[in-house]
Design a protein around this motif. Structure first.
Motif, PDB file in Angstrom:
ATOM      1  N   PHE A  81      -2.982   0.551  13.235  1.00 54.40           N
ATOM      2  CA  PHE A  81      -2.645  -0.786  13.716  1.00 54.40           C
ATOM      3  C   PHE A  81      -1.834  -0.726  15.005  1.00 54.40           C
ATOM      4  O   PHE A  81      -1.179   0.269  15.305  1.00 54.40           O
ATOM      5  CB  PHE A  81      -1.834  -1.537  12.658  1.00 54.40           C
ATOM      6  CG  PHE A  81      -2.618  -1.878  11.431  1.00 54.40           C
ATOM      7  CD1 PHE A  81      -3.198  -3.124  11.287  1.00 54.40           C
ATOM      8  CD2 PHE A  81      -2.782  -0.951  10.414  1.00 54.40           C
ATOM      9  CE1 PHE A  81      -3.920  -3.443  10.153  1.00 54.40           C
ATOM     10  CE2 PHE A  81      -3.508  -1.259   9.274  1.00 54.40           C
ATOM     11  CZ  PHE A  81      -4.070  -2.516   9.147  1.00 54.40           C
ATOM     12  N   TYR A  87       5.348   2.467   6.744  1.00 55.01           N
ATOM     13  CA  TYR A  87       6.195   1.942   5.683  1.00 55.01           C
ATOM     14  C   TYR A  87       7.625   2.391   5.962  1.00 55.01           C
ATOM     15  O   TYR A  87       7.939   3.581   5.866  1.00 55.01           O
ATOM     16  CB  TYR A  87       5.696   2.439   4.324  1.00 55.01           C
ATOM     17  CG  TYR A  87       4.196   2.253   4.155  1.00 55.01           C
ATOM     18  CD1 TYR A  87       3.601   1.021   4.443  1.00 55.01           C
ATOM     19  CD2 TYR A  87       3.375   3.290   3.755  1.00 55.01           C
ATOM     20  CE1 TYR A  87       2.238   0.839   4.317  1.00 55.01           C
ATOM     21  CE2 TYR A  87       2.007   3.117   3.618  1.00 55.01           C
ATOM     22  CZ  TYR A  87       1.445   1.892   3.905  1.00 55.01           C
ATOM     23  OH  TYR A  87       0.098   1.721   3.786  1.00 55.01           O
TER      24      TYR A  87
ATOM     25  N   ASP B 182       6.208  -7.594   7.680  1.00 52.82           N
ATOM     26  CA  ASP B 182       5.095  -7.492   8.610  1.00 52.82           C
ATOM     27  C   ASP B 182       3.780  -7.445   7.821  1.00 52.82           C
ATOM     28  O   ASP B 182       3.570  -6.551   7.016  1.00 52.82           O
ATOM     29  CB  ASP B 182       5.291  -6.205   9.423  1.00 52.82           C
ATOM     30  CG  ASP B 182       4.141  -5.948  10.365  1.00 52.82           C
ATOM     31  OD1 ASP B 182       3.304  -6.857  10.535  1.00 52.82           O
ATOM     32  OD2 ASP B 182       4.085  -4.848  10.931  1.00 52.82           O
ATOM     33  N   GLN B 185       1.699  -4.308   7.450  1.00 55.41           N
ATOM     34  CA  GLN B 185       2.055  -3.274   6.463  1.00 55.41           C
ATOM     35  C   GLN B 185       1.264  -3.461   5.179  1.00 55.41           C
ATOM     36  O   GLN B 185       0.800  -2.498   4.575  1.00 55.41           O
ATOM     37  CB  GLN B 185       3.540  -3.359   6.141  1.00 55.41           C
ATOM     38  CG  GLN B 185       4.364  -2.474   7.035  1.00 55.41           C
ATOM     39  CD  GLN B 185       5.817  -2.566   6.660  1.00 55.41           C
ATOM     40  OE1 GLN B 185       6.187  -2.560   5.493  1.00 55.41           O
ATOM     41  NE2 GLN B 185       6.658  -2.652   7.662  1.00 55.41           N
ATOM     42  N   GLU B 187      -1.600  -4.981   4.966  1.00 57.79           N
ATOM     43  CA  GLU B 187      -3.003  -4.684   5.237  1.00 57.79           C
ATOM     44  C   GLU B 187      -3.223  -3.180   5.290  1.00 57.79           C
ATOM     45  O   GLU B 187      -4.232  -2.674   4.797  1.00 57.79           O
ATOM     46  CB  GLU B 187      -3.422  -5.334   6.559  1.00 57.79           C
ATOM     47  CG  GLU B 187      -3.511  -6.848   6.436  1.00 57.79           C
ATOM     48  CD  GLU B 187      -3.847  -7.529   7.744  1.00 57.79           C
ATOM     49  OE1 GLU B 187      -3.739  -6.881   8.799  1.00 57.79           O
ATOM     50  OE2 GLU B 187      -4.217  -8.712   7.695  1.00 57.79           O
ATOM     51  N   ALA B 188      -2.263  -2.469   5.882  1.00 55.69           N
ATOM     52  CA  ALA B 188      -2.383  -1.010   5.937  1.00 55.69           C
ATOM     53  C   ALA B 188      -2.426  -0.454   4.516  1.00 55.69           C
ATOM     54  O   ALA B 188      -3.251   0.400   4.193  1.00 55.69           O
ATOM     55  CB  ALA B 188      -1.209  -0.417   6.708  1.00 55.69           C
ATOM     56  N   ALA B 189      -1.541  -0.982   3.652  1.00 56.77           N
ATOM     57  CA  ALA B 189      -1.516  -0.498   2.266  1.00 56.77           C
ATOM     58  C   ALA B 189      -2.821  -0.833   1.562  1.00 56.77           C
ATOM     59  O   ALA B 189      -3.329  -0.041   0.767  1.00 56.77           O
ATOM     60  CB  ALA B 189      -0.333  -1.111   1.526  1.00 56.77           C
ATOM     61  N   GLU B 190      -3.363  -2.003   1.883  1.00 52.53           N
ATOM     62  CA  GLU B 190      -4.634  -2.392   1.277  1.00 52.53           C
ATOM     63  C   GLU B 190      -5.725  -1.404   1.686  1.00 52.53           C
ATOM     64  O   GLU B 190      -6.504  -0.942   0.863  1.00 52.53           O
ATOM     65  CB  GLU B 190      -4.993  -3.810   1.723  1.00 52.53           C
ATOM     66  CG  GLU B 190      -6.166  -4.390   0.960  1.00 52.53           C
ATOM     67  CD  GLU B 190      -6.484  -5.818   1.406  1.00 52.53           C
ATOM     68  OE1 GLU B 190      -5.714  -6.390   2.199  1.00 52.53           O
ATOM     69  OE2 GLU B 190      -7.526  -6.341   0.967  1.00 52.53           O
ATOM     70  N   ALA B 194      -4.243   0.717  -1.972  1.00 52.11           N
ATOM     71  CA  ALA B 194      -3.272   0.250  -2.955  1.00 52.11           C
ATOM     72  C   ALA B 194      -3.704  -1.116  -3.485  1.00 52.11           C
ATOM     73  O   ALA B 194      -3.823  -2.062  -2.715  1.00 52.11           O
ATOM     74  CB  ALA B 194      -1.884   0.156  -2.313  1.00 52.11           C
ATOM     75  N   LYS B 198       0.325  -2.371  -6.887  1.00 49.22           N
ATOM     76  CA  LYS B 198       0.945  -1.241  -6.209  1.00 49.22           C
ATOM     77  C   LYS B 198       1.485  -1.664  -4.849  1.00 49.22           C
ATOM     78  O   LYS B 198       2.496  -1.138  -4.388  1.00 49.22           O
ATOM     79  CB  LYS B 198      -0.060  -0.105  -6.044  1.00 49.22           C
ATOM     80  CG  LYS B 198      -0.358   0.552  -7.361  1.00 49.22           C
ATOM     81  CD  LYS B 198      -0.744   2.003  -7.175  1.00 49.22           C
ATOM     82  CE  LYS B 198      -0.767   2.676  -8.527  1.00 49.22           C
ATOM     83  NZ  LYS B 198      -1.728   3.746  -8.600  1.00 49.22           N
ATOM     84  N   HIS B 202       5.186  -0.819  -4.003  1.00 49.45           N
ATOM     85  CA  HIS B 202       5.491   0.154  -2.955  1.00 49.45           C
ATOM     86  C   HIS B 202       5.892  -0.483  -1.629  1.00 49.45           C
ATOM     87  O   HIS B 202       6.529   0.153  -0.800  1.00 49.45           O
ATOM     88  CB  HIS B 202       4.286   1.064  -2.702  1.00 49.45           C
ATOM     89  CG  HIS B 202       4.040   2.038  -3.811  1.00 49.45           C
ATOM     90  ND1 HIS B 202       4.883   3.092  -4.061  1.00 49.45           N
ATOM     91  CD2 HIS B 202       3.070   2.104  -4.745  1.00 49.45           C
ATOM     92  CE1 HIS B 202       4.422   3.780  -5.093  1.00 49.45           C
ATOM     93  NE2 HIS B 202       3.328   3.193  -5.536  1.00 49.45           N
ATOM     94  N   ILE B 203       5.486  -1.712  -1.385  1.00 47.09           N
ATOM     95  CA  ILE B 203       5.759  -2.315  -0.073  1.00 47.09           C
ATOM     96  C   ILE B 203       6.697  -3.513  -0.196  1.00 47.09           C
ATOM     97  O   ILE B 203       7.754  -3.550   0.433  1.00 47.09           O
ATOM     98  CB  ILE B 203       4.451  -2.780   0.621  1.00 47.09           C
ATOM     99  CG1 ILE B 203       3.386  -1.689   0.559  1.00 47.09           C
ATOM    100  CG2 ILE B 203       4.735  -3.225   2.054  1.00 47.09           C
ATOM    101  CD1 ILE B 203       3.684  -0.471   1.367  1.00 47.09           C
ATOM    102  N   PRO B 206      10.400  -2.729  -2.102  1.00 44.18           N
ATOM    103  CA  PRO B 206      11.368  -2.035  -1.248  1.00 44.18           C
ATOM    104  C   PRO B 206      11.833  -2.903  -0.080  1.00 44.18           C
ATOM    105  O   PRO B 206      12.993  -2.875   0.297  1.00 44.18           O
ATOM    106  CB  PRO B 206      10.591  -0.821  -0.726  1.00 44.18           C
ATOM    107  CG  PRO B 206       9.480  -0.622  -1.673  1.00 44.18           C
ATOM    108  CD  PRO B 206       9.141  -1.963  -2.234  1.00 44.18           C
TER     109      PRO B 206
END
Ligand SMILES: Nc1ncnc2c1ncn2[C@@H]1O[C@H](COP(=O)(O)OP(=O)(O)O)[C@@H](O)[C@H]1O
Ligand SMILES: [Mg+2]
Lengths: 334, 288
Positions: A81, A87, B182, B185, B187-190, B194, B198, B202-203, B206
């Motif tokens: 991105f 993270y 954000d 973040q 979307e990145a985890a998706e 995840a 999750k 995890h996102i 925290p």
């Protein structure tokens, strides 16, 4: 493997159609760059391929299988991105390992792949830091690391270098190109910077307002731009466009000539004008010529040693073999 | 700007506020300490002289002390758990784009503006009344025997009332925290594979940890001293006598100022222990 095929894909946000029907094939192992001005729909197109946005109509095939309704995680694509989207509460190691942990790989395999990626990307010394303690270039590399450990079918990059300073950008550009050479995986790279597109791409897709203006190799686009938009967008400095009488002489509505295809002389030439601003790059000098009677300004590239000054009267000669002709609709005339 | 002159002017200008605040704090604190070492029974002989640590020993060895500590803990922990968990859920719900978002958000905050006494009375008389309360009607509608909430399920009732008051606060703080996440973040985890739960664990969690700590810190300080809600509902009966309420009873109902003051000093110490703990957690969170 990573052959991606878009078939009459459209995307609308509410009533606004951002992507009109669009067909495109990205071959396995190809480095494809989507380039176009801001807001033309590059990110949207990339997100459609990633599965982060639902397509309004049409279909997407990945490796011959219909992936239109496959969720993002199952498409086997990895995305980097613009904001890196690291993270923040996880160490670099955990960031890179995250997709592997989600895939439930065993710890030994995870460690091996993370170490491997860290080595490739020069991150070994930073594995235990948090993203907040890294520089922009390092964060970029972590984001790439998180993508490569998954061994995806294709990488998607959304303007990955736009948050870096100029020097780092050139460095990272090379690193990404090298990574592509080494992995030989399909990469789709979005940028608004035509220099990035020209230097990195196997294939460039020029977009304007969601429409593909032209698809081709960097040199194809440079040599034979299909229309005025592509002609003006590819190449730096921009191509000179001349309309009116001079264009009519060549049987066209508009003629285009690149700055590097015009010869300058003190004594004789086809056109004449007065030197305005000169930009000295050392190797080259760009002169902005006024009062030619052809266009507001004509930009000319000359050798770095050519020493015209502001106000000098000079002569210009375009190279006839690389003159581009366009009709009234802006389309190329062969 | 920070010349000698401007600094001394600044001090001079701050002095009234500082003196007032110090007086506000120090006078009651000193008086509490003073009375806690005295046998002082206003209606039964007044000041009966110094008694050393007698009041302190009597306060903790009284049979009501441990139940009061327990009641306090149950209320604090119960309310914290409910407000934090429901607060996170509500905040995530309110973060979704929806029709009438502005109005819904204001409605969610509304309970926070109702005075504790009023809200406790409304709950007691309109919801929990075993004859006319809404809940009693609901129970009867389903053919069940209405519950006399405040006597049979007194602790649950009070936790419910207080949670209702504090939920908006927790929701509001957590909502602003969620909004600052954000979306790339997630979307990145998706894309990293995840699934929603999750991603939450995890996102989102925290990301919310600091806000959650702040909610816990602020609420604990206020919850340790809730009083009105108990006073107007059970009056401390049915096992709802908290430390604060016990102190109130010692001073006003038993007319034993010395004993109550000793309890007050315990409460001050307890609150400070909690504050130190929580400041440490927050401090660690803020460093990270
Ligand atoms: N979620 C969205 N809702 C509505 N409009 C959007 C959304 N995302 C993008 N757009 C619109 O789609 C167009 C293309 O956006 P984008 O793909 O981000 O452009 P680019 O990446 O080429 O700069 C823009 O006009 C933008 O306003
Ligand atoms: Mg974009």
């Amino acid at each position: 493997m990573g052959r991606i095929q878009l078939k009459s894909v459209t995307k609308s946000f509410g009533d606004v159609q951002v992507i009109p029907p669009l067909d495109l094939t990205i071959e396995d192992g190809e480095f494809t760059v989507f380039v176009g001005p801001s807001g033309c729909g590059k990110s949207t197109l990339l997100r459609l391929i990633a599965g982060l946005e639902d397509i309004t109509s049409g279909s997407i095939d990945i490796d011959g299988a219909d992936a239109t309704n496959v969720p993002p995680a199952k498409r086997g694509l990895a995305m980097v991105f613009q904001s890196y989207a690291l993270y923040p509460h996880m160490s670099v190691r955990k960031n890179i390992a995250f997709p592997l942990r989600m895939a439930k790989l065993d710890q030994a395999e995870i460690d091996k792949r993370v170490e491997g990626a860290a080595q490739v990307l020069n991150l070994t010394d930073y594995l235990d830091r948090r993203p907040g303690q890294l520089s922009g270039g390092q964060r970029q590399r972590v984001a790439i690391g998180r993508a490569i450990v998954r061994e995806p079918a294709a990488f998607l990059f959304d303007e990955p270098l736009s948050n870096l300073d100029a020097a780092l950008r050139v460095g990272m550009r090379l690193e990404i190109s090298e990574l592509h050479e080494r992995l030989a995986t399909t990469m789709i790279y979005v940028t608004h910077d035509q220099v990035e597109a020209m230097t990195m791409a196997d294939k460039i897709v020029v977009l304007q307002a969601g429409v593909i203006e032209q698809v081709g190799s960097p040199l194809d686009l440079y040599r034979t731009p299909r229309n005025l938009f592509v002609a003006g967008f590819i190449g730096s400095p921009k191509m000179n466009f001349i309309e009116g009488e001079e264009a009519a002489k060549h049987g066209a509505h508009t003629i285009g000539i690149r700055p590097e295809h015009i010869a300058v002389s003190e004594s004789d030439g086809t056109w004449s004008g007065v030197v305005g601003v000169s930009e000295h790059l050392g190797s080259d000098t760009f002169f902005h010529i006024h009062e030619t009677g052809l266009a507001e300004t004509i930009t000319v590239r000359a050798d770095g040693e050519v020493g015209f000054r502001h106000g000098d009267h000079i002569y210009l000669t375009p190279r006839a073999d690389v003159l581009h002709r366009f009709d009234a609709q802006g389309l190329r005339i062969e | 700007m920070a010349t000698q002159h401007s600094r001394s002017v600044a001090r001079l200008m701050m002095a009234p506020a500082v003196v007032l605040l110090l007086g506000w704090m120090l006078v009651p604190l000193t008086m509490t300490l003073y009375f806690s070492f005295k046998k002082y029974l206003p209606l039964r002989g007044g000041d009966l002289g110094w008694v050393g640590f007698d009041n302190y020993i009597r306060f903790v060895s009284s049979s009501s002390f441990w139940p009061a500590v327990q009641a306090t803990l149950v209320i604090v922990i119960g309310v914290l758990a409910i407000t934090v968990i429901l607060g996170i859920l509500l905040a995530m719900l309110l973060d979704q784009p929806m029709w009438g978002q502005g109005v819904v958000r204001i409605l969610v905050i509304a309970p926070f503006f109702v005075m504790p006494t009023v809200s406790a009375l409304v709950w007691k008389n309109m919801f929990m009344d075993p004859v006319n309360g809404l809940l009693a009607h609901l129970w009867r509608f389903f053919g069940a025997e209405p519950v006399s909430w405040l006597s049979e399920a007194s602790m649950t009732s009070i936790v419910m009332i207080v949670s209702w008051q504090w939920l908006p606060f927790a929701t509001l703080i957590l909502l602003t925290a969620i909004q600052s996440l954000d979306s790339e973040q997630l979307e990145a985890a998706e894309m990293d594979g995840a699934p929603p739960l999750k991603r939450f664990y995890h996102i989102i969690l925290p990301h919310l940890s600091r806000a959650i700590t702040i909610v816990i810190l602020i609420q604990t300080i206020f919850l340790l001293s809730i009083f009105a809600e108990i006073f107007v509902t059970t009056g401390g009966a049915f096992g709802t006598r908290t430390l604060t309420y016990l102190i109130f009873q010692r001073v006003l109902e038993s007319q034993n100022v010395g004993l109550g003051s000793a309890g007050g000093v315990y409460a001050i110490i307890l609150a400070n222990i909690v504050a130190v703990f929580l400041m440490r957690i927050v401090g660690k969170n803020l460093d990270a």
